[in-house]
Design a protein around this motif. Sequence first.
Motif, PDB file in Angstrom:
ATOM      1  N   GLN A 164       0.793  -1.166   0.127  1.00  0.00           N
ATOM      2  CA  GLN A 164       0.026   0.229  -0.076  1.00  0.00           C
ATOM      3  C   GLN A 164       0.707   1.261  -0.016  1.00  0.00           C
ATOM      4  OE1 GLN A 164      -2.823  -0.133   3.305  1.00  0.00           O
ATOM      5  NE2 GLN A 164      -4.105  -1.925   2.497  1.00  0.00           N
ATOM      6  N   GLY A 165       1.880   1.042   0.398  1.00  0.00           N
ATOM      7  CA  GLY A 165       3.197   2.350   0.297  1.00  0.00           C
ATOM      8  C   GLY A 165       4.471   1.646   0.407  1.00  0.00           C
ATOM      9  N   LEU A 166       5.348   2.529   0.047  1.00  0.00           N
ATOM     10  CA  LEU A 166       6.827   2.153  -0.062  1.00  0.00           C
ATOM     11  C   LEU A 166       7.798   3.367   0.324  1.00  0.00           C
ATOM     12  CD1 LEU A 166       8.792  -0.435  -0.901  1.00  0.00           C
ATOM     13  CD2 LEU A 166       8.736   0.688  -3.079  1.00  0.00           C
ATOM     14  N   ASP A 167       8.482   3.212   1.220  1.00  0.00           N
ATOM     15  CA  ASP A 167       9.370   4.438   1.756  1.00  0.00           C
ATOM     16  C   ASP A 167      10.577   4.626   0.558  1.00  0.00           C
ATOM     17  OD1 ASP A 167      11.602   5.785   3.022  1.00  0.00           O
ATOM     18  OD2 ASP A 167      10.644   5.267   5.014  1.00  0.00           O
ATOM     19  N   VAL A 168      10.720   5.877   0.424  1.00  0.00           N
ATOM     20  CA  VAL A 168      11.572   6.055  -0.763  1.00  0.00           C
ATOM     21  C   VAL A 168      13.093   5.622  -0.478  1.00  0.00           C
ATOM     22  CG1 VAL A 168      12.506   7.937  -2.231  1.00  0.00           C
ATOM     23  CG2 VAL A 168      10.142   8.105  -1.577  1.00  0.00           C
ATOM     24  N   GLY A 169      13.341   5.638   0.733  1.00  0.00           N
ATOM     25  CA  GLY A 169      14.619   5.227   1.220  1.00  0.00           C
ATOM     26  C   GLY A 169      15.088   3.719   0.924  1.00  0.00           C
ATOM     27  N   VAL A 170      13.788   2.965   0.410  1.00  0.00           N
ATOM     28  CA  VAL A 170      14.237   1.597  -0.207  1.00  0.00           C
ATOM     29  C   VAL A 170      14.643   1.650  -1.540  1.00  0.00           C
ATOM     30  CG1 VAL A 170      13.004  -0.374  -1.134  1.00  0.00           C
ATOM     31  CG2 VAL A 170      12.197   0.850   1.108  1.00  0.00           C
ATOM     32  N   TRP A 187      -1.908   0.390  -3.685  1.00  0.00           N
ATOM     33  CA  TRP A 187      -1.363   1.712  -3.609  1.00  0.00           C
ATOM     34  C   TRP A 187      -2.598   2.593  -2.704  1.00  0.00           C
ATOM     35  CZ3 TRP A 187       3.764   0.993  -2.945  1.00  0.00           C
ATOM     36  CH2 TRP A 187       4.171   0.436  -4.164  1.00  0.00           C
ATOM     37  N   VAL A 188      -2.208   3.186  -1.816  1.00  0.00           N
ATOM     38  CA  VAL A 188      -3.147   4.170  -1.146  1.00  0.00           C
ATOM     39  C   VAL A 188      -2.425   5.739  -1.259  1.00  0.00           C
ATOM     40  CG1 VAL A 188      -4.545   4.980   0.804  1.00  0.00           C
ATOM     41  CG2 VAL A 188      -4.228   2.406   0.462  1.00  0.00           C
ATOM     42  N   CYS A 189      -3.233   6.553  -2.005  1.00  0.00           N
ATOM     43  CA  CYS A 189      -2.593   7.858  -2.221  1.00  0.00           C
ATOM     44  C   CYS A 189      -3.010   8.977  -1.041  1.00  0.00           C
ATOM     45  CB  CYS A 189      -3.168   8.432  -3.535  1.00  0.00           C
ATOM     46  SG  CYS A 189      -2.625   7.985  -4.968  1.00  0.00           S
ATOM     47  N   ASN A 190      -2.233   8.561  -0.061  1.00  0.00           N
ATOM     48  CA  ASN A 190      -2.411   9.540   1.111  1.00  0.00           C
ATOM     49  C   ASN A 190      -1.130  10.253   1.490  1.00  0.00           C
ATOM     50  OD1 ASN A 190      -0.314   7.461   1.997  1.00  0.00           O
ATOM     51  ND2 ASN A 190      -1.844   6.230   3.415  1.00  0.00           N
ATOM     52  N   CYS A 191      -0.829  10.888   2.327  1.00  0.00           N
ATOM     53  CA  CYS A 191       0.542  11.559   2.685  1.00  0.00           C
ATOM     54  C   CYS A 191       1.783  10.945   2.655  1.00  0.00           C
ATOM     55  CB  CYS A 191       0.243  12.566   3.808  1.00  0.00           C
ATOM     56  SG  CYS A 191      -1.031  13.915   3.712  1.00  0.00           S
ATOM     57  N   HIS A 192       1.303   9.637   3.274  1.00  0.00           N
ATOM     58  CA  HIS A 192       2.697   8.655   3.067  1.00  0.00           C
ATOM     59  C   HIS A 192       3.384   8.422   1.827  1.00  0.00           C
ATOM     60  CE1 HIS A 192       5.388   5.692   4.827  1.00  0.00           C
ATOM     61  NE2 HIS A 192       4.982   4.553   3.673  1.00  0.00           N
ATOM     62  N   PHE A 193       2.368   8.173   0.969  1.00  0.00           N
ATOM     63  CA  PHE A 193       2.475   7.945  -0.464  1.00  0.00           C
ATOM     64  C   PHE A 193       3.135   9.028  -1.179  1.00  0.00           C
ATOM     65  CE2 PHE A 193       1.518   7.060  -4.895  1.00  0.00           C
ATOM     66  CZ  PHE A 193       2.029   5.877  -5.048  1.00  0.00           C
ATOM     67  N   ALA A 194       2.997  10.331  -0.609  1.00  0.00           N
ATOM     68  CA  ALA A 194       3.435  11.909  -1.423  1.00  0.00           C
ATOM     69  C   ALA A 194       4.850  11.723  -2.045  1.00  0.00           C
ATOM     70  CB  ALA A 194       2.962  12.895  -0.481  1.00  0.00           C
ATOM     71  N   LEU A 230      -2.687  12.462 -11.635  1.00  0.00           N
ATOM     72  CA  LEU A 230      -1.938  13.125 -10.467  1.00  0.00           C
ATOM     73  C   LEU A 230      -1.145  13.953 -10.620  1.00  0.00           C
ATOM     74  CD1 LEU A 230      -2.746  10.567  -7.588  1.00  0.00           C
ATOM     75  CD2 LEU A 230      -4.250  11.977  -8.360  1.00  0.00           C
ATOM     76  N   SER A 231      -0.910  14.751  -9.608  1.00  0.00           N
ATOM     77  CA  SER A 231       0.349  15.858  -9.844  1.00  0.00           C
ATOM     78  C   SER A 231       0.830  16.070  -8.525  1.00  0.00           C
ATOM     79  CB  SER A 231       0.033  17.213 -10.580  1.00  0.00           C
ATOM     80  OG  SER A 231      -0.691  17.959  -9.841  1.00  0.00           O
ATOM     81  N   GLU A 232       1.765  16.776  -8.110  1.00  0.00           N
ATOM     82  CA  GLU A 232       2.409  17.163  -6.991  1.00  0.00           C
ATOM     83  C   GLU A 232       1.325  18.081  -6.162  1.00  0.00           C
ATOM     84  OE1 GLU A 232       6.480  18.248  -6.256  1.00  0.00           O
ATOM     85  OE2 GLU A 232       7.026  17.549  -8.142  1.00  0.00           O
ATOM     86  N   ALA A 233       0.635  18.901  -6.874  1.00  0.00           N
ATOM     87  CA  ALA A 233      -0.417  19.767  -6.293  1.00  0.00           C
ATOM     88  C   ALA A 233      -1.364  18.872  -5.700  1.00  0.00           C
ATOM     89  CB  ALA A 233      -1.084  20.379  -7.593  1.00  0.00           C
ATOM     90  N   SER A 234      -1.730  17.487  -6.179  1.00  0.00           N
ATOM     91  CA  SER A 234      -2.794  16.630  -5.366  1.00  0.00           C
ATOM     92  C   SER A 234      -2.322  16.146  -4.140  1.00  0.00           C
ATOM     93  CB  SER A 234      -2.728  15.455  -6.478  1.00  0.00           C
ATOM     94  OG  SER A 234      -3.071  15.547  -7.879  1.00  0.00           O
ATOM     95  N   PHE A 235      -0.965  16.521  -3.712  1.00  0.00           N
ATOM     96  CA  PHE A 235      -0.671  16.005  -2.284  1.00  0.00           C
ATOM     97  C   PHE A 235      -0.197  17.404  -1.533  1.00  0.00           C
ATOM     98  CE2 PHE A 235       0.163  12.370  -5.095  1.00  0.00           C
ATOM     99  CZ  PHE A 235      -0.291  11.265  -4.328  1.00  0.00           C
ATOM    100  N   ARG A 236      -0.947  18.617  -2.075  1.00  0.00           N
ATOM    101  CA  ARG A 236      -0.453  19.759  -1.276  1.00  0.00           C
ATOM    102  C   ARG A 236      -0.772  19.997  -0.018  1.00  0.00           C
ATOM    103  NH1 ARG A 236      -4.433  21.128  -5.066  1.00  0.00           N
ATOM    104  NH2 ARG A 236      -6.563  21.622  -4.441  1.00  0.00           N
ATOM    105  N   GLU A 237      -2.076  19.250   0.388  1.00  0.00           N
ATOM    106  CA  GLU A 237      -2.506  19.248   1.832  1.00  0.00           C
ATOM    107  C   GLU A 237      -1.429  18.535   2.821  1.00  0.00           C
ATOM    108  OE1 GLU A 237      -6.244  17.707   1.882  1.00  0.00           O
ATOM    109  OE2 GLU A 237      -7.039  19.377   0.997  1.00  0.00           O
ATOM    110  N   CYS A 238      -0.314  17.771   2.072  1.00  0.00           N
ATOM    111  CA  CYS A 238       0.323  16.773   2.630  1.00  0.00           C
ATOM    112  C   CYS A 238       1.999  17.540   3.109  1.00  0.00           C
ATOM    113  CB  CYS A 238       0.726  15.677   2.135  1.00  0.00           C
ATOM    114  SG  CYS A 238      -0.489  14.548   1.850  1.00  0.00           S
ATOM    115  N   ARG A 239       1.873  18.905   2.960  1.00  0.00           N
ATOM    116  CA  ARG A 239       3.176  19.748   2.965  1.00  0.00           C
ATOM    117  C   ARG A 239       3.470  19.776   4.307  1.00  0.00           C
ATOM    118  NH1 ARG A 239       2.007  24.285  -1.860  1.00  0.00           N
ATOM    119  NH2 ARG A 239       2.315  22.670  -3.640  1.00  0.00           N
ATOM    120  N   GLY A 240       2.534  19.808   5.277  1.00  0.00           N
ATOM    121  CA  GLY A 240       2.690  19.827   6.712  1.00  0.00           C
ATOM    122  C   GLY A 240       2.882  18.785   7.353  1.00  0.00           C
ATOM    123  N   TYR A 241       2.527  17.558   6.639  1.00  0.00           N
ATOM    124  CA  TYR A 241       2.543  16.196   7.237  1.00  0.00           C
ATOM    125  C   TYR A 241       3.902  15.621   7.885  1.00  0.00           C
ATOM    126  CZ  TYR A 241       2.440  11.087   6.969  1.00  0.00           C
ATOM    127  OH  TYR A 241       2.463   9.754   7.301  1.00  0.00           O
TER     128      TYR A 241
END
Length: 291
Positions: A164-170, A187-194, A230-241
């Motif tokens: 459902q998610g994958l850390d970029v560090g992987v 995959w789940v398009c939440n803030c962890h996925f951003a 989707l675009s980076e703007a789709s995750f704009r609410e996650c900037r403070g996440y």
Amino acid sequence: MLPCINWLQPFLALLSSTLLTRGHNCPSSCLCPDHHTVDCQGQGLTRLPSPIPLDVRRLLLSDNWIPLIPSDFLVLYSDLVYLDLRNNSLSGLEPGTLSTSSRLVFLDLGSNNLTEIQSETFGESRSLIKLRLGNNPYLSQVEEDAFLGLTSLRVLELERNGLQGLDVGVLEPLTSLRVLRLEGNPWVCNCHFAKLFVWLMENRHKLPTGMEGLECSLPMDGSLMSLSLLSEASFRECRGYLSLTDILIVIFSGISVSVVAIIASFFLASMVHCFQRLGKAGQTDEEEGND
């Protein structure tokens, strides 16, 4: 001299026969089409075959029921370059199991029952070029250092798993990566996925199906959407996440600052108290001198 030579002939013949047939002992129910290949595909095996020639280079074990790989399995097979364990019953891999496979180039662990890939599972397999981990429906977690040390890896397949998610560090340590398959995961398009989304946008040329072939479910209603929409703007609410790691860092920093502040306050209070005592002592001495 002649009788001695005649006596040694059988011994020499046995010795030469043993040396020439090194690695030719084929496990029962398997085929060995050449001196460095052992083919045990589709034989209904419930464990690794034995004995396996020490100089084996291609070991084909797909389409069996093998449930595990002993942690010391590859210690003796230093020449192994190709290992196919596709479509077995593997449910896990102990960290370091594959760390001794210094020459391994191809590894297929697809279509098994793997649930997670732990840190340093592959050790320092610097020769590994292609790693197939797709079609493991229960594979839902890949730890950050799972692929650490795979500096030659060019193809990584993680398609049709339970991620459902994958850390970029992987993915960041894989400096030689050319092909990455991620399609078919829930995959789940939440803030962890951003963060992963941003990385995929920058590395879309490595995706065989492009962004169009990847879908994620929206957290609001669970509906599927192609990542290409989707675009980076789709995750704009996650900037403070803040991720769990970020939260722990903030908490630790806060505690550290508090401890330092307490120590500093105690030190200053002690200094003030000392100066006050010195002042009183001096005043007393002055009064006694006047008397």
